[in-house]
Design an enzyme around this catalytic site. Sequence first.
Site, mmCIF file in Angstrom:
data_model
loop_
_atom_site.group_PDB
_atom_site.id
_atom_site.type_symbol
_atom_site.label_atom_id
_atom_site.label_comp_id
_atom_site.label_asym_id
_atom_site.label_seq_id
_atom_site.Cartn_x
_atom_site.Cartn_y
_atom_site.Cartn_z
ATOM 1 N N ASP A 123 31.374 69.679 57.565
ATOM 2 C CA ASP A 123 32.351 68.666 57.966
ATOM 3 C C ASP A 123 31.959 67.341 57.327
ATOM 4 O OD1 ASP A 123 33.698 70.507 59.445
ATOM 5 O OD2 ASP A 123 33.337 69.579 61.396
ATOM 6 N N HIS B 281 40.322 67.978 57.360
ATOM 7 C CA HIS B 281 39.705 67.537 58.622
ATOM 8 C C HIS B 281 40.471 66.338 59.202
ATOM 9 C CE1 HIS B 281 36.619 67.985 61.529
ATOM 10 N NE2 HIS B 281 35.854 66.956 61.173
ATOM 11 N N HIS C 269 40.812 61.662 62.064
ATOM 12 C CA HIS C 269 39.861 62.360 62.937
ATOM 13 C C HIS C 269 40.232 62.228 64.424
ATOM 14 C CE1 HIS C 269 35.810 63.762 64.309
ATOM 15 N NE2 HIS C 269 35.843 64.410 63.149
ATOM 16 N N HIS D 290 26.949 69.283 59.226
ATOM 17 C CA HIS D 290 27.568 67.991 58.918
ATOM 18 C C HIS D 290 26.859 67.365 57.718
ATOM 19 C CE1 HIS D 290 29.163 68.515 63.008
ATOM 20 N NE2 HIS D 290 30.115 67.672 62.630
#
Length: 305
Positions: free
Chosen positions: A121, A172, A176, A271
């Site tokens: 991510d 993504h 967010h 991440h």
Amino acid sequence: MHRKQLTHIFSLLLLFAACFLGGTLLARATASEAGESDNAGNETTGVSSETAGTANEAAGAASETAGTANEADASASKSWGLSYQEEGKRPQGTDALEELAAHGAYYARDTEEKVLYLTFDCGYENGNTAKILDTLKEKNVPAAFFLTGDFLRSAPDLAKRIADEGHTAGNHTEHHPDMSAITDPARFEEELDSVAAAYQEITGQPLDPYFRPPQGKYSLQSLDLARQAGYSTIFWSLAHVDWQQDAQPSREETFDKLIGRVHPGAIILLHTTSASNTQYLGELIDEWGKCGYVFRRLGEFCGKE
């Protein structure tokens, strides 16, 4: 005629008249009772009809209530989570594989083959992504990067490198947000479309059709909205707490979670903002390899390549 005979005849006439009058009254009374009986029958039929109507209304109300309940269930917000039952086995997710697949979503592959799908991510860039790409190139490992609008604006060169080096680029979202809270299809698609457009402009390539919900927040309705927009939703079955910048996991913690819980068909979430992931990624890849695992592209799993 004698007086006595006349009297007798008169008596007979009176008797006949009385019988005739009595029969007429009896017939009228009977007809009246029959009418009342018919009316009573009609009233009963009316009551039965009203009862049936009430029952139908009740059934309709029950059906509407069930429909409302189903809609509420579909829009209910959930947080993706995992329960690890046995080492080396796929964990249980918030929803089962079959339930997610019915809505175009996945968190692991149902297989005994030792394959892994590595994903990252990219919420924002803090200096680690280039090093991660260096390690992936050195180890010849494919990965999927889920990009936000902020990442694309701040690090377009890295987005281009992700594309040039053959990695998967997923969505993504632009800002967010909690996508389960966005029920309007147009607003939902705006969050996805702006990322796809920016990636296309930067790289000259289309964004891959994979969506990862920010914060792991979702609803069955949001999964359907993503699918309607052309995306498969990708959760994960292997991860650790690596996003807290002031509390990065140690090497021991990292290996304990990511090696100890690895399983066939795992989708791994890391991440790019994590310094520990960046530092230990090469060792993790080597250790997974020693356990007999190989890395595959996400598109092979989802049947889109």
